[in-house]
Design an enzyme around this catalytic site. Structure first.
Site, PDB file in Angstrom:
ATOM      1  N   TYR A   1       0.695  -1.245   0.062  1.00 19.29           N
ATOM      2  CA  TYR A   1      -0.015  -0.051   0.231  1.00 19.29           C
ATOM      3  C   TYR A   1       0.747   1.072  -0.066  1.00 19.29           C
ATOM      4  O   TYR A   1       2.113   1.207   0.160  1.00 19.29           O
ATOM      5  CB  TYR A   1      -0.920   0.025   1.278  1.00 19.29           C
ATOM      6  CG  TYR A   1      -0.425   0.118   2.637  1.00 19.29           C
ATOM      7  CD1 TYR A   1      -0.214   1.485   3.149  1.00 19.29           C
ATOM      8  CD2 TYR A   1       0.164  -0.811   3.246  1.00 19.29           C
ATOM      9  CE1 TYR A   1       0.399   1.736   4.372  1.00 19.29           C
ATOM     10  CE2 TYR A   1       0.924  -0.521   4.476  1.00 19.29           C
ATOM     11  CZ  TYR A   1       0.556   0.933   5.011  1.00 19.29           C
ATOM     12  OH  TYR A   1       1.314   1.052   6.244  1.00 19.29           O
ATOM     13  N   CYS A   2       0.154   2.516  -0.353  1.00 25.46           N
ATOM     14  CA  CYS A   2       0.983   3.728  -0.275  1.00 25.46           C
ATOM     15  C   CYS A   2      -0.087   4.736   0.210  1.00 25.46           C
ATOM     16  O   CYS A   2      -0.827   4.287   1.070  1.00 25.46           O
ATOM     17  CB  CYS A   2       1.489   4.165  -1.603  1.00 25.46           C
ATOM     18  SG  CYS A   2       0.446   4.289  -2.762  1.00 25.46           S
ATOM     19  N   PHE A   3      -0.206   5.814  -0.284  1.00 25.00           N
ATOM     20  CA  PHE A   3      -0.908   6.983   0.155  1.00 25.00           C
ATOM     21  C   PHE A   3      -2.303   6.740  -0.582  1.00 25.00           C
ATOM     22  O   PHE A   3      -3.457   6.703  -0.091  1.00 25.00           O
ATOM     23  CB  PHE A   3      -0.483   8.399   0.054  1.00 25.00           C
ATOM     24  CG  PHE A   3      -1.432   9.158   0.548  1.00 25.00           C
ATOM     25  CD1 PHE A   3      -1.819   9.430   1.922  1.00 25.00           C
ATOM     26  CD2 PHE A   3      -2.113  10.186  -0.366  1.00 25.00           C
ATOM     27  CE1 PHE A   3      -2.614  10.345   2.192  1.00 25.00           C
ATOM     28  CE2 PHE A   3      -3.077  11.015   0.041  1.00 25.00           C
ATOM     29  CZ  PHE A   3      -3.414  11.186   1.609  1.00 25.00           C
TER      30      PHE A   3
ATOM     31  N   GLY B   1      -2.649   4.720  -3.990  1.00 27.93           N
ATOM     32  CA  GLY B   1      -2.620   3.775  -5.051  1.00 27.93           C
ATOM     33  C   GLY B   1      -1.620   3.595  -6.049  1.00 27.93           C
ATOM     34  O   GLY B   1      -1.327   2.888  -6.746  1.00 27.93           O
TER      35      GLY B   1
ATOM     36  N   ILE C   1      -3.623   4.206   2.010  1.00 24.59           N
ATOM     37  CA  ILE C   1      -3.600   4.453   3.446  1.00 24.59           C
ATOM     38  C   ILE C   1      -4.904   5.560   3.548  1.00 24.59           C
ATOM     39  O   ILE C   1      -5.740   5.659   4.848  1.00 24.59           O
ATOM     40  CB  ILE C   1      -2.595   4.588   4.364  1.00 24.59           C
ATOM     41  CG1 ILE C   1      -2.835   4.451   5.591  1.00 24.59           C
ATOM     42  CG2 ILE C   1      -2.129   6.016   3.875  1.00 24.59           C
ATOM     43  CD1 ILE C   1      -1.722   4.203   6.472  1.00 24.59           C
TER      44      ILE C   1
END
Length: 140
Positions: A102-104, A106, A130
């Site tokens: 995951y990242c912020f 996508g 996230i």
């Protein structure tokens, strides 16, 4: 003049009746739109949470920067910034490990997932970020 008013009222009534009837009509055998195909390996936050809970051996990778990770991350996640994922780098897990990225929002997680797949990792999933994570976040 009386006839003109009666005609206008009749036209208004007719238009209202037509609008009412057409609003209640079903579409003319138009097929329902097909659901959008799910992007390869992309999970919803609920699916991601279920996988995390079901598999204690799952590798949860946060591919944001170290500073972003320090501001808040999913418990159990390991920070490995997307920019640092390069071919030939050693990984502390095998190519058959279940990896959830995951990242912020996508974009970086999709890029990291593609890089890892290209390196031969087979069990890669990711979720869009996230920012949509409704569950616990920690700074530990």
């Amino acid at each position: 003049m009386k006839q003109l008013c009666l005609l206008a009222a009749l036209i208004c009534f007719g238009m209202a009746a037509i609008k009412f009837c057409t609003a209640r009509m079903k579409p003319n055998n138009r097929p329902a739109p097909a659901p959008a195909p799910k992007k390869d390996g992309v999970l919803s936050p609920e699916e991601a949470k279920a996988r995390i809970d079901a598999n204690p051996d799952l590798i949860l990778l946060d591919v944001r920067t170290q500073a972003e990770y320090d501001e808040g991350h999913i418990p159990g996640a390991v920070c490995l910034p997307n920019e640092m994922i390069v071919a030939g780098m050693p990984f502390p897990f095998g190519k058959d490990a279940e990896i959830l990225i995951y990242c912020f929002s996508g974009q970086r997680s999709a890029e990291a997932a593609k890089k890892l797949r290209d390196m031969g990792f087979a069990n890669i999933s990711h979720f869009d970020g996230i920012m949509d994570w409704p569950y616990e976040i920690t700074t530990d």
